[in-house]
Design an enzyme around this catalytic site. Structure first.
Site, PDB file in Angstrom:
ATOM      1  N   HIS A 170       0.856  -1.185   0.000  1.00  0.00           N
ATOM      2  CA  HIS A 170       0.000   0.000   0.000  1.00  0.00           C
ATOM      3  C   HIS A 170       0.892   1.234   0.000  1.00  0.00           C
ATOM      4  CE1 HIS A 170       0.622  -0.548   4.442  1.00  0.00           C
ATOM      5  NE2 HIS A 170       0.876   0.738   4.338  1.00  0.00           N
TER       6      HIS A 170
HETATM    7  P1  TYD Z   1      -1.438  -2.217   7.407  1.00  0.00           P
HETATM    8  O1  TYD Z   1      -1.122  -0.799   7.698  1.00  0.00           O
HETATM    9  O2  TYD Z   1      -1.950  -2.559   6.029  1.00  0.00           O
HETATM   10  O3  TYD Z   1      -0.190  -3.128   7.788  1.00  0.00           O
HETATM   11  P2  TYD Z   1       1.097  -3.649   7.029  1.00  0.00           P
HETATM   12  O4  TYD Z   1       1.596  -2.542   6.162  1.00  0.00           O
HETATM   13  O5  TYD Z   1       2.016  -3.995   8.131  1.00  0.00           O
HETATM   14  O6  TYD Z   1       0.725  -4.852   6.231  1.00  0.00           O
HETATM   15  O7  TYD Z   1      -2.486  -2.721   8.478  1.00  0.00           O
HETATM   16  C1  TYD Z   1      -2.838  -4.081   8.575  1.00  0.00           C
HETATM   17  C2  TYD Z   1      -4.255  -4.139   9.126  1.00  0.00           C
HETATM   18  O8  TYD Z   1      -4.290  -3.566  10.437  1.00  0.00           O
HETATM   19  C3  TYD Z   1      -5.264  -3.364   8.288  1.00  0.00           C
HETATM   20  O9  TYD Z   1      -6.467  -4.114   8.236  1.00  0.00           O
HETATM   21  C4  TYD Z   1      -5.480  -2.090   9.055  1.00  0.00           C
HETATM   22  C5  TYD Z   1      -5.200  -2.487  10.492  1.00  0.00           C
HETATM   23  N1  TYD Z   1      -4.613  -1.391  11.298  1.00  0.00           N
HETATM   24  C6  TYD Z   1      -5.324  -0.841  12.338  1.00  0.00           C
HETATM   25  O10 TYD Z   1      -6.477  -1.242  12.632  1.00  0.00           O
HETATM   26  N2  TYD Z   1      -4.760   0.151  13.084  1.00  0.00           N
HETATM   27  C7  TYD Z   1      -3.534   0.617  12.819  1.00  0.00           C
HETATM   28  O11 TYD Z   1      -3.038   1.532  13.524  1.00  0.00           O
HETATM   29  C8  TYD Z   1      -2.786   0.052  11.723  1.00  0.00           C
HETATM   30  C9  TYD Z   1      -1.413   0.541  11.360  1.00  0.00           C
HETATM   31  C10 TYD Z   1      -3.362  -0.952  10.991  1.00  0.00           C
END
Ligand code: TYD
Length: 132
Positions: free
Chosen positions: A51
């Site tokens: 992302h």
């Molecule tokens: P994401 O930011 O996509 O994580 P990564 O880049 O590590 O793969 O987040 C993963 C999931 O967690 C997504 O469904 C959103 C959720 N999330 C929260 O609920 N709160 C947060 O503060 C963060 C960063 C993610």
């Protein structure tokens, strides 16, 4: 456009004592920190990230284990980092697609410039490549 860069935190201490490293705004963190989160127990085969953020800036530290990062700008410029020292971090500006691979013992600590907001994410790569 701002670019990702590696941060070498000062290691305060000595081998026989252990170390402290410090993240501090107006010193080595180029924004006001609004939120801190951490990720852990990521299986080896899982690729996280995939992302981009519209506005969020981050400083990411690998406090344990090894994390491999790849960042790509809309224009196709890429940056790669491998963090395997708790004294190392990366500044990540907004606007970069990121991919991350973790050793299973890796712990990623993220200091973020904004509160969590799903609307700040671009999760579709094709949409990202069209983003201005
Ligand atoms: P994401 O930011 O996509 O994580 P990564 O880049 O590590 O793969 O987040 C993963 C999931 O967690 C997504 O469904 C959103 C959720 N999330 C929260 O609920 N709160 C947060 O503060 C963060 C960063 C993610």
């Amino acid at each position: 456009m701002k670019k990702p860069y590696q941060i070498q935190f000062e290691q305060i201490g000595a081998p026989h004592l252990g170390y402290i490293s410090v993240a501090e705004i107006q010193d080595n963190i180029p924004f006001e920190i609004k939120r801190v989160y951490w990720t852990y127990f990521t299986p080896n085969h899982v690729e996280r990230g995939n992302h981009s953020h519209r506005a969020l800036e981050q400083v990411i530290i690998c406090v344990a284990g090894t994390i491999y990062f790849e960042f790509e700008s809309v224009g196709g410029e890429t940056f790669e980092f491998e963090l395997d020292e708790p004294s190392q971090g990366i500044y990540v500006p907004s606007g970069y697609w990121r991919r991350m691979k973790f050793s299973h013992n890796a712990v990623l600590v993220c200091m973020a410039s904004q509160l969590y907001d799903e609307a700040d994410y671009i999760r579709d790569y094709n949409e990202f490549k069209k983003y201005i």
